[in-house]
Structures are given as C-alpha cells and as structure tokens.
Scaffold this active site. Structure first.
Site, PDB file in Angstrom:
ATOM      1  CG  HIS A  63      35.742  79.191   0.754  1.00  0.00           C
ATOM      2  ND1 HIS A  63      35.020  80.351   0.772  1.00  0.00           N
ATOM      3  CD2 HIS A  63      34.900  78.255   0.253  1.00  0.00           C
ATOM      4  CE1 HIS A  63      33.782  80.127   0.316  1.00  0.00           C
ATOM      5  NE2 HIS A  63      33.694  78.863  -0.009  1.00  0.00           N
ATOM      6  CD  GLU A 117      33.999  75.043  -1.300  1.00  0.00           C
ATOM      7  OE1 GLU A 117      34.728  75.381  -2.245  1.00  0.00           O
ATOM      8  OE2 GLU A 117      32.997  75.712  -0.958  1.00  0.00           O
ATOM      9  CG  HIS A 121      34.218  75.110  -6.511  1.00  0.00           C
ATOM     10  ND1 HIS A 121      34.045  76.135  -7.421  1.00  0.00           N
ATOM     11  CD2 HIS A 121      33.587  75.519  -5.377  1.00  0.00           C
ATOM     12  CE1 HIS A 121      33.356  77.124  -6.847  1.00  0.00           C
ATOM     13  NE2 HIS A 121      33.056  76.765  -5.609  1.00  0.00           N
TER      14      HIS A 121
HETATM   15  P1  5GP Z   1      29.977  85.141  -3.861  1.00  0.00           P
HETATM   16  O1  5GP Z   1      28.843  85.358  -4.776  1.00  0.00           O
HETATM   17  O2  5GP Z   1      29.643  85.096  -2.405  1.00  0.00           O
HETATM   18  O3  5GP Z   1      31.229  85.923  -4.176  1.00  0.00           O
HETATM   19  O4  5GP Z   1      30.448  83.657  -4.172  1.00  0.00           O
HETATM   20  C1  5GP Z   1      29.655  82.568  -3.866  1.00  0.00           C
HETATM   21  C2  5GP Z   1      30.332  81.333  -4.358  1.00  0.00           C
HETATM   22  O5  5GP Z   1      30.370  81.333  -5.800  1.00  0.00           O
HETATM   23  C3  5GP Z   1      31.784  81.165  -3.955  1.00  0.00           C
HETATM   24  O6  5GP Z   1      31.944  80.667  -2.677  1.00  0.00           O
HETATM   25  C4  5GP Z   1      32.235  80.202  -5.019  1.00  0.00           C
HETATM   26  O7  5GP Z   1      31.781  78.907  -4.751  1.00  0.00           O
HETATM   27  C5  5GP Z   1      31.574  80.734  -6.232  1.00  0.00           C
HETATM   28  N1  5GP Z   1      32.396  81.748  -6.905  1.00  0.00           N
HETATM   29  C6  5GP Z   1      32.281  83.111  -6.803  1.00  0.00           C
HETATM   30  N2  5GP Z   1      33.187  83.717  -7.603  1.00  0.00           N
HETATM   31  C7  5GP Z   1      33.878  82.738  -8.220  1.00  0.00           C
HETATM   32  C8  5GP Z   1      34.919  82.743  -9.174  1.00  0.00           C
HETATM   33  O8  5GP Z   1      35.415  83.768  -9.634  1.00  0.00           O
HETATM   34  N3  5GP Z   1      35.363  81.525  -9.565  1.00  0.00           N
HETATM   35  C9  5GP Z   1      34.847  80.375  -9.094  1.00  0.00           C
HETATM   36  N4  5GP Z   1      35.355  79.228  -9.558  1.00  0.00           N
HETATM   37  N5  5GP Z   1      33.856  80.343  -8.228  1.00  0.00           N
HETATM   38  C10 5GP Z   1      33.369  81.499  -7.768  1.00  0.00           C
HETATM   39  P1  5GP Z   2      30.521  78.619  -1.958  1.00  0.00           P
HETATM   40  O1  5GP Z   2      30.410  79.972  -1.374  1.00  0.00           O
HETATM   41  O2  5GP Z   2      31.867  77.969  -1.971  1.00  0.00           O
HETATM   42  O3  5GP Z   2      29.630  78.281  -3.079  1.00  0.00           O
HETATM   43  O4  5GP Z   2      29.773  77.835  -0.848  1.00  0.00           O
HETATM   44  C1  5GP Z   2      30.032  77.910   0.472  1.00  0.00           C
HETATM   45  C2  5GP Z   2      28.971  77.030   1.086  1.00  0.00           C
HETATM   46  O5  5GP Z   2      29.556  76.294   2.118  1.00  0.00           O
HETATM   47  C3  5GP Z   2      27.818  77.811   1.649  1.00  0.00           C
HETATM   48  O6  5GP Z   2      26.638  77.065   1.483  1.00  0.00           O
HETATM   49  C4  5GP Z   2      28.173  77.898   3.115  1.00  0.00           C
HETATM   50  O7  5GP Z   2      27.055  77.949   3.963  1.00  0.00           O
HETATM   51  C5  5GP Z   2      28.923  76.598   3.334  1.00  0.00           C
HETATM   52  N1  5GP Z   2      29.978  76.716   4.313  1.00  0.00           N
HETATM   53  C6  5GP Z   2      30.124  75.842   5.329  1.00  0.00           C
HETATM   54  N2  5GP Z   2      31.158  76.212   6.093  1.00  0.00           N
HETATM   55  C7  5GP Z   2      31.681  77.335   5.554  1.00  0.00           C
HETATM   56  C8  5GP Z   2      32.764  78.168   5.920  1.00  0.00           C
HETATM   57  O8  5GP Z   2      33.491  77.964   6.895  1.00  0.00           O
HETATM   58  N3  5GP Z   2      32.995  79.231   5.111  1.00  0.00           N
HETATM   59  C9  5GP Z   2      32.248  79.499   4.019  1.00  0.00           C
HETATM   60  N4  5GP Z   2      32.563  80.566   3.282  1.00  0.00           N
HETATM   61  N5  5GP Z   2      31.218  78.737   3.648  1.00  0.00           N
HETATM   62  C10 5GP Z   2      30.926  77.653   4.417  1.00  0.00           C
END
Ligand code: 5GP
Ligand code: 5GP
Length: 228
Positions: A63, A117, A121
């Site tokens: 991811h 990504e 990040h």
């Molecule tokens: P969710 O709110 O679904 O857990 O996370 C959404 C997105 O926020 C993740 O895919 C990631 O990009 C970012 N994120 C959530 N938790 C963390 C964390 O503890 N550290 C970092 N670096 N990113 C995070």
């Molecule tokens: P994060 O949760 O890292 O901030 O963001 C994930 C983003 O990438 C979301 O906008 C999600 O729709 C997109 N994305 C595209 N492909 C994937 C996948 O295979 N897994 C996840 N978790 N997110 C994906």
C-alpha cells in the site's frame, strides 16, 4: 558600538541555528511499511477492480511506505514541486505492477495509486530517498518480508476461516522478527477481517525496527482471512 553589533550578529546567528534545528525536527522519525491483503480490499461493500494487467497474484501487495513521527502524527504532501514521474521509475514498473497493484475502481494501470502514495507520503521522505529510491526501497522491503509465507507456515491460510489475532501476530513476529500491527476492515456481512499489516522501518529505509508507536484502531480477537 562595535560590541553592540557583534552581540546583534551573534544573536542573529543563534536564531539561524535554532531555525535549522526546527526544520530538522520537522523531518520524520520512522516509516510504516504497509501491505494490504487483496481479498479483504475486494470483499467489502465497496468492492474492487483489477488493474488492466489482470487479477493480481494472491499475495499481500504494497500500500505504501509512510513517514511518521514517534508521537503518532505524520507529515503529508510535503513537496508540491516534486510530482510523480514515471520516467524516474521506468526500470521498476513491472515489479510495481506485480507487487504494488491498485485495486481501486475503475480499473487502472495503478499509476494514480503510485502517484497518490508518492505525493502524499513519499515527498515527506525526500531528504533520505529520491523518487526512484522510495519505490525501490518499498519493493525491496516487500522482498525481505514474505508475510504470506510467514502466515501459511504457521497454518494461517487465506481460506475464509477465522484465526486468532494473537496467533497472526506471533506467526509474523516468529518469521520476521518484529511485531506487526494488524488493521482490520469488514466484509459485506460485517465480519472483521485481516486487511493491512504494518511493519516499522528506520528512517533511512534500510532496516525493520520495533514500532515506536502503533496506529489506532481495533480488530476482533478472532479475524477472518478471506481467500482471493
Ligand atoms: P485511514 O483513515 O483509512 O486509516 O487512513 C487513510 C490514510 O491516511 C492512509 O491510507 C494513509 O495514507 C494515512 N494514514 C492513516 N494513518 C496513518 C499513520 O499512522 N501514519 C501515516 N503516515 N499515514 C497514515
Ligand atoms: P491513502 O489511504 O494511502 O491516503 O490513500 C489511498 C488512496 O489510493 C485512496 O484514494 C484510494 O482510493 C487509492 N487507491 C488506489 N488503489 C488502491 C488500493 O489498491 N488500495 C488502497 N488502500 N487504496 C487505493
């Protein structure tokens, strides 16, 4: 008069130094290396789409590699001037298609996922990793941590059965040497299941470390490991 100026000058220099320190402490402390189980991304209400290279292999996929602070917070979108450039990773694309496929809909070539990504990040670790270095590091971490093998060797298989969270963590700790963090999501019937596995990596991206802090969230004590 002269000494007044030299005092002013030293004060100015001190301030510059402290600013330098502040900007360095803005950097990050460690990485989360996050891998997702495709079966658990796909069997939710939202469902999934395969990339246009076809159904990914039944393995954990990358991811992201996420810079983090030890207090649990994290930087994001650190450099709008350093956007994703496929030409910089052209030698890695086939490896990324295999190990970092996007399962989001609609089907795509995964470039939007890698762009997201990198921009959210990756740009926050550009003091240690170039764009090529960022993707290369994540791919080599994936090569060093065979999560599926760690689990199946302990009799934990992606077969739709439920397994104890403690056994899952112990299997990974036993095979890889470090305690993982498990993130769950829910399938269409609302069962808690193994969605993502977090490992921690030092801030040069070279070695796995014990996590300084774990993310928030909770799984059940027994969680499903769906097939894919
Ligand atoms: P969710 O709110 O679904 O857990 O996370 C959404 C997105 O926020 C993740 O895919 C990631 O990009 C970012 N994120 C959530 N938790 C963390 C964390 O503890 N550290 C970092 N670096 N990113 C995070
Ligand atoms: P994060 O949760 O890292 O901030 O963001 C994930 C983003 O990438 C979301 O906008 C999600 O729709 C997109 N994305 C595209 N492909 C994937 C996948 O295979 N897994 C996840 N978790 N997110 C994906």
């Amino acid at each position: 008069m002269e000494s007044k100026y030299s005092i002013l000058l030293s004060l100015l220099m001190l301030q510059c130094l402290s600013l330098l320190c502040v900007s360095q402490s803005q950097d990050f402390d460690f990485f989360y290396f996050v891998q997702q189980w495709p079966g658990s991304y796909c069997d939710t209400k939202k469902s999934c789409c395969y990339p246009n290279t076809g159904k990914p292999t039944a393995d954990f996929g990358i991811h992201g590699l996420w810079p983090n602070y030890e207090d649990g917070s994290y930087p994001s979108n650190c450099d709008p001037n350093n956007s994703f450039n496929q030409a910089k990773v052209s030698d890695l694309i086939s490896n990324m298609q295999k190990n970092w496929p996007s399962l989001a809909c609609p089907s795509s070539n995964s470039i939007q996922f890698w762009t997201h990504e990198w921009e959210k990040h990756g740009t926050c670790s550009e003091s240690v990793l170039s764009q090529h270095g960022y993707f290369d590091t994540a791919l080599s971490l994936k090569g060093k941590t065979n999560l599926l093998k760690a689990l199946t060797s302990a009799g934990i298989n992606p077969d739709g059965n439920s397994y104890s969270l403690v056994n899952i963590k112990n299997a990974i700790k036993g095979a890889i040497g470090y305690t993982p963090w498990i993130e769950c999501n829910v399938d269409e019937s609302g069962n808690s299941q193994l969605y993502q596995i977090y490992l921690c990596v030092d801030n040069s991206g070279s070695d796995l470390i014990e996590c300084p802090v774990f993310p928030k969230g909770k799984c059940g004590s027994e969680i499903e490991f769906p097939s894919f």
